[in-house]
Enzyme design. Sequence first.
Site, PDB file in Angstrom:
ATOM      1  N   LYS A 108      -4.366  -1.897   4.812  1.00  0.00           N
ATOM      2  CA  LYS A 108      -4.857  -2.203   3.464  1.00  0.00           C
ATOM      3  C   LYS A 108      -5.016  -3.697   3.225  1.00  0.00           C
ATOM      4  CE  LYS A 108      -5.934   0.052   0.971  1.00  0.00           C
ATOM      5  NZ  LYS A 108      -7.393   0.339   0.881  1.00  0.00           N
TER       6      LYS A 108
ATOM      7  N   ASP B 130      -4.076   1.553   9.656  1.00  0.00           N
ATOM      8  CA  ASP B 130      -5.278   2.385   9.765  1.00  0.00           C
ATOM      9  C   ASP B 130      -5.825   2.354  11.180  1.00  0.00           C
ATOM     10  OD1 ASP B 130      -5.228   1.684   6.713  1.00  0.00           O
ATOM     11  OD2 ASP B 130      -6.446   3.479   7.006  1.00  0.00           O
TER      12      ASP B 130
ATOM     13  N   CYS C 138       0.841  -1.207   0.000  1.00  0.00           N
ATOM     14  CA  CYS C 138       0.000   0.000   0.000  1.00  0.00           C
ATOM     15  C   CYS C 138       0.874   1.254   0.000  1.00  0.00           C
ATOM     16  CB  CYS C 138      -1.006   0.015   1.149  1.00  0.00           C
ATOM     17  SG  CYS C 138      -2.335   1.221   0.860  1.00  0.00           S
TER      18      CYS C 138
HETATM   19  C1  RUB Z   1      -4.270   3.370   3.082  1.00  0.00           C
HETATM   20  C2  RUB Z   1      -3.558   2.390   3.943  1.00  0.00           C
HETATM   21  C3  RUB Z   1      -2.305   2.878   4.610  1.00  0.00           C
HETATM   22  C4  RUB Z   1      -2.651   3.411   6.014  1.00  0.00           C
HETATM   23  C5  RUB Z   1      -1.476   4.127   6.641  1.00  0.00           C
HETATM   24  O1  RUB Z   1      -5.515   2.901   2.628  1.00  0.00           O
HETATM   25  O2  RUB Z   1      -4.000   1.289   4.184  1.00  0.00           O
HETATM   26  O3  RUB Z   1      -1.385   1.833   4.744  1.00  0.00           O
HETATM   27  O4  RUB Z   1      -3.730   4.312   5.941  1.00  0.00           O
HETATM   28  O5  RUB Z   1      -1.153   5.245   5.860  1.00  0.00           O
HETATM   29  P1  RUB Z   1      -6.382   3.847   1.654  1.00  0.00           P
HETATM   30  P2  RUB Z   1      -0.410   6.522   6.485  1.00  0.00           P
HETATM   31  O6  RUB Z   1      -5.544   4.141   0.465  1.00  0.00           O
HETATM   32  O7  RUB Z   1      -7.593   3.016   1.335  1.00  0.00           O
HETATM   33  O8  RUB Z   1      -6.731   5.090   2.441  1.00  0.00           O
HETATM   34  O9  RUB Z   1       0.838   6.012   7.108  1.00  0.00           O
HETATM   35  O10 RUB Z   1      -0.171   7.424   5.311  1.00  0.00           O
HETATM   36  O11 RUB Z   1      -1.347   7.114   7.495  1.00  0.00           O
END
Ligand code: RUB
Length: 320
Positions: free
Chosen positions: A205, A194, A125
Amino acid sequence: MIVTDTAEKIKSMEIRGAGRIARAAAEALKDHALSIQSPDIVAFRQEMDRAAAILVATRPTAVSLPNAVHMVMNGIGQGKNVEEARTGVVERAEHFIQSSQHAARKIAEFGARHIRDGDKILTHCNSEVALGCIIEAHRSGKDIEVFATEVRPRNQGHITIRTLNDAGIKTNFIVDSAVRSFINKIDLVVVGADAVTVNGAVVNKIGTSQVAHTAVEARVNVLVAAETYKFAPRTVIGELIQIEERPGNEVLPDAIAKTLPHVTVRNPAFDITPAEYIDLIVTEQGAIPPQMAYVIIREYLGWGIEEFHKDLVLNNGHEE
Ligand code: RUB
Protein backbone atom coordinates in the site's frame (compact mmCIF):
# COMPACT_ATOMS: atom_id res chain seq x y z
CA MET A 1 -22.19 -14.43 -14.06
CA ILE A 2 -19.99 -15.24 -11.09
CA VAL A 3 -16.73 -14.23 -12.84
CA THR A 4 -17.91 -10.74 -13.85
CA ASP A 5 -19.47 -10.32 -10.42
CA THR A 6 -16.20 -11.24 -8.64
CA ALA A 7 -14.22 -9.09 -11.09
CA GLU A 8 -16.47 -6.10 -10.31
CA LYS A 9 -16.06 -6.64 -6.55
CA ILE A 10 -12.27 -6.78 -6.90
CA LYS A 11 -12.19 -3.64 -9.07
CA SER A 12 -14.42 -1.67 -6.69
CA MET A 13 -12.38 -3.00 -3.73
CA GLU A 14 -15.36 -4.66 -2.09
CA ILE A 15 -12.97 -7.62 -2.16
CA ARG A 16 -9.50 -6.29 -1.35
CA GLY A 17 -6.16 -7.31 0.10
CA ALA A 18 -3.86 -9.52 -1.97
CA GLY A 19 -4.70 -12.82 -0.25
CA ARG A 20 -8.46 -12.35 -0.36
CA ILE A 21 -8.32 -11.25 -4.01
CA ALA A 22 -6.38 -14.41 -4.91
CA ARG A 23 -8.80 -16.72 -3.10
CA ALA A 24 -11.83 -14.95 -4.62
CA ALA A 25 -10.37 -15.41 -8.12
CA ALA A 26 -9.73 -19.13 -7.49
CA GLU A 27 -13.29 -19.55 -6.19
CA ALA A 28 -14.72 -17.71 -9.22
CA LEU A 29 -12.77 -19.94 -11.64
CA LYS A 30 -14.02 -23.03 -9.83
CA ASP A 31 -17.66 -21.86 -9.96
CA HIS A 32 -17.25 -20.88 -13.58
CA ALA A 33 -15.85 -24.30 -14.50
CA LEU A 34 -18.83 -25.93 -12.76
CA SER A 35 -21.30 -23.75 -14.66
CA ILE A 36 -20.05 -24.34 -18.23
CA GLN A 37 -22.58 -26.48 -20.11
CA SER A 38 -20.78 -27.13 -23.38
CA PRO A 39 -19.42 -30.68 -23.82
CA ASP A 40 -16.78 -29.36 -26.26
CA ILE A 41 -13.31 -29.34 -24.66
CA VAL A 42 -11.99 -26.57 -26.93
CA ALA A 43 -14.95 -24.33 -26.09
CA PHE A 44 -14.49 -25.17 -22.38
CA ARG A 45 -10.82 -24.14 -22.44
CA GLN A 46 -11.58 -20.95 -24.38
CA GLU A 47 -14.33 -20.02 -21.95
CA MET A 48 -12.02 -20.65 -18.96
CA ASP A 49 -9.21 -18.62 -20.58
CA ARG A 50 -11.63 -15.76 -21.11
CA ALA A 51 -12.70 -15.89 -17.43
CA ALA A 52 -9.06 -16.00 -16.29
CA ALA A 53 -8.24 -12.95 -18.41
CA ILE A 54 -11.20 -10.98 -16.97
CA LEU A 55 -10.07 -11.73 -13.42
CA VAL A 56 -6.38 -10.95 -14.01
CA ALA A 57 -7.29 -7.59 -15.60
CA THR A 58 -9.14 -6.32 -12.51
CA ARG A 59 -6.22 -4.96 -10.47
CA PRO A 60 -2.70 -4.92 -11.84
CA THR A 61 -0.42 -4.83 -8.78
CA ALA A 62 -1.15 -7.76 -6.46
CA VAL A 63 0.84 -10.65 -7.97
CA SER A 64 -1.17 -13.08 -5.85
CA LEU A 65 -3.94 -12.66 -8.43
CA PRO A 66 -2.13 -13.85 -11.61
CA ASN A 67 -0.25 -16.42 -9.50
CA ALA A 68 -3.52 -17.89 -8.18
CA VAL A 69 -5.08 -17.89 -11.66
CA HIS A 70 -1.94 -19.55 -13.07
CA MET A 71 -2.06 -22.26 -10.38
CA VAL A 72 -5.74 -22.99 -11.05
CA MET A 73 -5.47 -22.92 -14.84
CA ASN A 74 -2.15 -24.73 -15.15
CA GLY A 75 -2.88 -28.23 -16.48
CA ILE A 76 -6.26 -27.40 -18.03
CA GLY A 77 -4.79 -28.49 -21.37
CA GLN A 78 -4.20 -32.00 -20.03
CA GLY A 79 -7.86 -32.82 -19.47
CA LYS A 80 -8.90 -35.17 -22.31
CA ASN A 81 -12.55 -34.17 -22.04
CA VAL A 82 -14.63 -31.48 -20.33
CA GLU A 83 -15.26 -33.57 -17.21
CA GLU A 84 -11.55 -34.20 -16.66
CA ALA A 85 -10.65 -30.58 -17.29
CA ARG A 86 -13.44 -29.37 -15.00
CA THR A 87 -12.40 -31.72 -12.18
CA GLY A 88 -8.83 -30.47 -12.50
CA VAL A 89 -9.87 -26.82 -12.20
CA VAL A 90 -12.08 -27.55 -9.19
CA GLU A 91 -9.35 -29.54 -7.42
CA ARG A 92 -6.64 -26.97 -8.07
CA ALA A 93 -8.89 -24.08 -6.95
CA GLU A 94 -9.79 -25.89 -3.73
CA HIS A 95 -6.16 -26.75 -3.15
CA PHE A 96 -5.10 -23.13 -3.67
CA ILE A 97 -7.73 -21.81 -1.24
CA GLN A 98 -6.82 -24.35 1.44
CA SER A 99 -3.09 -23.76 1.09
CA SER A 100 -3.63 -20.00 1.22
CA GLN A 101 -5.51 -20.36 4.50
CA HIS A 102 -2.87 -22.74 5.82
CA ALA A 103 -0.12 -20.26 4.81
CA ALA A 104 -1.86 -17.47 6.73
CA ARG A 105 -1.91 -19.65 9.88
CA LYS A 106 1.78 -20.58 9.51
CA ILE A 107 2.82 -16.96 8.94
CA ALA A 108 0.91 -15.90 12.05
CA GLU A 109 2.71 -18.59 14.06
CA PHE A 110 6.18 -17.71 12.72
CA GLY A 111 5.66 -13.93 12.71
CA ALA A 112 4.36 -13.88 16.29
CA ARG A 113 7.71 -15.26 17.47
CA HIS A 114 9.39 -12.09 16.22
CA ILE A 115 7.15 -9.99 18.46
CA ARG A 116 8.38 -9.66 22.05
CA ASP A 117 6.49 -9.12 25.25
CA GLY A 118 6.04 -5.36 25.71
CA ASP A 119 6.54 -4.48 22.01
CA LYS A 120 4.89 -1.50 20.42
CA ILE A 121 4.12 -2.36 16.80
CA LEU A 122 3.29 -0.10 13.89
CA THR A 123 1.23 -1.42 10.99
CA HIS A 124 0.12 0.26 7.77
CA CYS A 125 -2.91 -0.62 5.62
CA ASN A 126 -4.94 -3.74 6.26
CA SER A 127 -3.06 -6.95 5.77
CA GLU A 128 -4.65 -10.19 6.85
CA VAL A 129 -1.28 -11.89 7.41
CA ALA A 130 0.40 -8.92 9.11
CA LEU A 131 -2.55 -8.73 11.51
CA GLY A 132 -2.39 -12.51 11.92
CA CYS A 133 1.15 -12.18 13.35
CA ILE A 134 0.08 -9.40 15.74
CA ILE A 135 -3.07 -11.18 16.92
CA GLU A 136 -1.18 -14.46 17.43
CA ALA A 137 1.43 -12.66 19.58
CA HIS A 138 -1.41 -11.22 21.68
CA ARG A 139 -3.10 -14.64 21.92
CA SER A 140 0.10 -16.21 23.13
CA GLY A 141 0.01 -13.88 26.10
CA LYS A 142 2.41 -11.11 25.02
CA ASP A 143 1.53 -7.64 26.22
CA ILE A 144 1.62 -5.57 23.01
CA GLU A 145 0.33 -2.24 21.79
CA VAL A 146 -0.31 -1.28 18.16
CA PHE A 147 -0.11 1.99 16.23
CA ALA A 148 -2.26 1.75 13.08
CA THR A 149 -2.30 4.34 10.30
CA GLU A 150 -5.40 5.76 8.68
CA VAL A 151 -4.37 4.82 5.09
CA ARG A 152 -5.67 7.59 2.89
CA PRO A 153 -7.50 7.68 0.59
CA ARG A 154 -9.47 4.45 1.13
CA ASN A 155 -9.14 4.27 4.91
CA GLN A 156 -8.13 0.63 5.20
CA GLY A 157 -6.88 1.61 8.65
CA HIS A 158 -10.50 1.65 9.81
CA ILE A 159 -10.77 -2.07 9.06
CA THR A 160 -7.47 -2.69 10.84
CA ILE A 161 -8.45 -0.90 14.06
CA ARG A 162 -11.77 -2.73 14.18
CA THR A 163 -10.02 -6.09 13.88
CA LEU A 164 -7.45 -5.15 16.53
CA ASN A 165 -10.15 -3.78 18.80
CA ASP A 166 -12.23 -6.96 18.43
CA ALA A 167 -9.15 -8.99 19.36
CA GLY A 168 -8.84 -6.89 22.53
CA ILE A 169 -5.49 -5.34 21.54
CA LYS A 170 -4.58 -1.88 22.82
CA THR A 171 -4.43 0.23 19.64
CA ASN A 172 -3.59 3.83 18.70
CA PHE A 173 -5.07 5.23 15.48
CA ILE A 174 -2.89 7.83 13.76
CA VAL A 175 -2.96 9.76 10.48
CA ASP A 176 -0.45 8.63 7.88
CA SER A 177 1.70 11.73 8.28
CA ALA A 178 2.11 11.10 12.05
CA VAL A 179 4.37 8.04 11.59
CA ARG A 180 7.60 9.96 12.14
CA SER A 181 6.20 11.61 15.26
CA PHE A 182 5.62 8.21 16.86
CA ILE A 183 8.44 6.12 15.41
CA ASN A 184 10.67 6.48 18.49
CA LYS A 185 8.00 4.71 20.56
CA ILE A 186 7.88 1.79 18.11
CA ASP A 187 9.80 -1.51 18.45
CA LEU A 188 8.74 -3.21 15.23
CA VAL A 189 6.93 -2.38 11.98
CA VAL A 190 4.78 -5.22 10.59
CA VAL A 191 3.20 -4.90 7.13
CA GLY A 192 1.90 -7.15 4.36
CA ALA A 193 2.76 -7.30 0.66
CA ASP A 194 1.04 -7.25 -2.71
CA ALA A 195 4.17 -8.41 -4.48
CA VAL A 196 7.78 -9.30 -3.73
CA THR A 197 10.20 -8.92 -6.61
CA VAL A 198 13.25 -11.06 -7.38
CA ASN A 199 15.56 -8.44 -5.80
CA GLY A 200 13.59 -8.56 -2.53
CA ALA A 201 11.73 -5.27 -2.96
CA VAL A 202 8.25 -5.26 -1.46
CA VAL A 203 5.27 -3.69 -3.19
CA ASN A 204 2.56 -2.73 -0.73
CA LYS A 205 0.00 0.00 0.00
CA ILE A 206 1.11 3.54 -0.84
CA GLY A 207 2.98 4.95 2.13
CA THR A 208 4.68 1.68 3.11
CA SER A 209 8.04 2.85 1.75
CA GLN A 210 7.81 6.09 3.76
CA VAL A 211 6.99 4.08 6.87
CA ALA A 212 9.92 1.74 6.22
CA HIS A 213 12.30 4.60 5.49
CA THR A 214 11.29 6.30 8.73
CA ALA A 215 11.75 3.00 10.60
CA VAL A 216 15.21 2.41 9.16
CA GLU A 217 16.29 5.94 10.10
CA ALA A 218 15.07 5.28 13.66
CA ARG A 219 16.72 1.78 13.75
CA VAL A 220 13.36 0.03 14.00
CA ASN A 221 13.09 -3.38 12.33
CA VAL A 222 10.64 -3.87 9.45
CA LEU A 223 8.98 -7.25 9.12
CA VAL A 224 6.94 -8.13 6.02
CA ALA A 225 4.37 -10.94 6.17
CA ALA A 226 3.85 -12.50 2.74
CA GLU A 227 2.71 -15.88 1.45
CA THR A 228 5.02 -17.41 -1.18
CA TYR A 229 2.36 -16.82 -3.87
CA LYS A 230 2.95 -13.07 -3.49
CA PHE A 231 6.44 -13.44 -4.94
CA ALA A 232 6.58 -12.34 -8.55
CA PRO A 233 8.12 -14.97 -10.88
CA ARG A 234 8.10 -12.77 -13.96
CA THR A 235 10.42 -10.24 -12.33
CA VAL A 236 13.11 -12.87 -12.99
CA ILE A 237 12.86 -12.07 -16.70
CA GLY A 238 12.78 -8.33 -16.13
CA GLU A 239 9.06 -7.72 -15.97
CA LEU A 240 8.25 -4.80 -13.70
CA ILE A 241 5.36 -4.73 -11.24
CA GLN A 242 2.73 -2.33 -12.49
CA ILE A 243 1.68 0.20 -9.85
CA GLU A 244 -2.06 0.75 -10.00
CA GLU A 245 -3.13 4.37 -10.26
CA ARG A 246 -6.71 4.78 -9.11
CA PRO A 247 -9.20 7.58 -9.92
CA GLY A 248 -8.34 11.04 -8.59
CA ASN A 249 -11.79 11.43 -7.05
CA GLU A 250 -10.81 8.93 -4.35
CA VAL A 251 -8.49 11.71 -3.13
CA LEU A 252 -10.30 14.93 -4.07
CA PRO A 253 -14.03 15.23 -4.86
CA ASP A 254 -14.78 15.97 -8.54
CA ALA A 255 -16.73 19.09 -7.49
CA ILE A 256 -13.51 20.62 -6.11
CA ALA A 257 -11.18 19.19 -8.77
CA LYS A 258 -13.18 20.78 -11.58
CA THR A 259 -12.63 24.23 -10.05
CA LEU A 260 -8.85 23.67 -10.22
CA PRO A 261 -8.00 23.35 -13.92
CA HIS A 262 -4.24 23.49 -13.32
CA VAL A 263 -4.28 20.72 -10.72
CA THR A 264 -3.91 17.02 -11.54
CA VAL A 265 -4.70 14.61 -8.73
CA ARG A 266 -2.32 11.64 -8.63
CA ASN A 267 -3.46 8.53 -6.80
CA PRO A 268 -0.99 5.64 -6.96
CA ALA A 269 -2.35 2.82 -4.78
CA PHE A 270 0.98 1.12 -4.03
CA ASP A 271 4.67 1.87 -3.67
CA ILE A 272 7.94 -0.05 -3.61
CA THR A 273 10.07 -0.55 -0.53
CA PRO A 274 13.64 -1.54 -1.40
CA ALA A 275 15.08 -4.74 0.12
CA GLU A 276 17.60 -2.82 2.24
CA TYR A 277 14.77 -1.29 4.31
CA ILE A 278 13.40 -4.71 5.20
CA ASP A 279 14.78 -7.02 7.86
CA LEU A 280 12.76 -10.15 7.24
CA ILE A 281 10.00 -11.50 5.07
CA VAL A 282 7.94 -14.08 6.93
CA THR A 283 6.48 -16.68 4.58
CA GLU A 284 4.70 -19.95 5.35
CA GLN A 285 8.03 -21.64 4.55
CA GLY A 286 9.75 -19.65 7.28
CA ALA A 287 11.37 -16.23 7.52
CA ILE A 288 13.89 -15.17 4.89
CA PRO A 289 16.03 -12.08 4.35
CA PRO A 290 14.52 -10.20 1.37
CA GLN A 291 17.66 -10.92 -0.67
CA MET A 292 16.56 -14.57 -0.82
CA ALA A 293 13.42 -13.82 -2.82
CA TYR A 294 14.82 -15.67 -5.85
CA VAL A 295 14.99 -18.88 -3.84
CA ILE A 296 11.29 -18.66 -3.01
CA ILE A 297 10.41 -18.05 -6.66
CA ARG A 298 12.58 -20.99 -7.74
CA GLU A 299 11.82 -23.52 -4.97
CA TYR A 300 8.24 -22.86 -3.94
CA LEU A 301 6.58 -21.38 -6.98
CA GLY A 302 8.49 -23.85 -9.12
CA TRP A 303 8.73 -21.47 -12.03
CA GLY A 304 12.23 -21.57 -13.37
CA ILE A 305 13.59 -19.63 -16.27
CA GLU A 306 12.76 -22.63 -18.52
CA GLU A 307 9.05 -21.95 -18.10
CA PHE A 308 9.49 -18.32 -19.13
CA HIS A 309 11.55 -19.46 -22.07
CA LYS A 310 8.59 -21.60 -23.15
CA ASP A 311 6.32 -18.55 -22.76
CA LEU A 312 8.69 -16.40 -24.78
CA VAL A 313 8.84 -19.01 -27.52
CA LEU A 314 5.06 -19.19 -27.61
CA ASN A 315 4.67 -15.43 -27.67
CA ASN A 316 7.32 -14.90 -30.31
CA GLY A 317 6.27 -17.92 -32.30
CA HIS A 318 9.82 -19.24 -32.78
CA GLU A 319 12.72 -20.71 -30.83
CA GLU A 320 16.15 -19.06 -30.85
C1 RUB B 1 -4.02 -3.89 0.42
C2 RUB B 1 -2.60 -3.94 0.85
C3 RUB B 1 -2.23 -5.05 1.78
C4 RUB B 1 -1.71 -6.25 0.97
C5 RUB B 1 -1.53 -7.48 1.83
O1 RUB B 1 -4.27 -2.94 -0.58
O2 RUB B 1 -1.76 -3.19 0.40
O3 RUB B 1 -1.22 -4.63 2.65
O4 RUB B 1 -2.61 -6.56 -0.07
O5 RUB B 1 -2.78 -7.86 2.34
P1 RUB B 1 -5.77 -2.75 -1.12
P2 RUB B 1 -3.09 -9.37 2.77
O6 RUB B 1 -6.62 -2.42 0.05
O7 RUB B 1 -5.66 -1.63 -2.12
O8 RUB B 1 -6.17 -4.06 -1.77
O9 RUB B 1 -2.05 -9.74 3.77
O10 RUB B 1 -4.47 -9.32 3.34
O11 RUB B 1 -3.00 -10.20 1.53
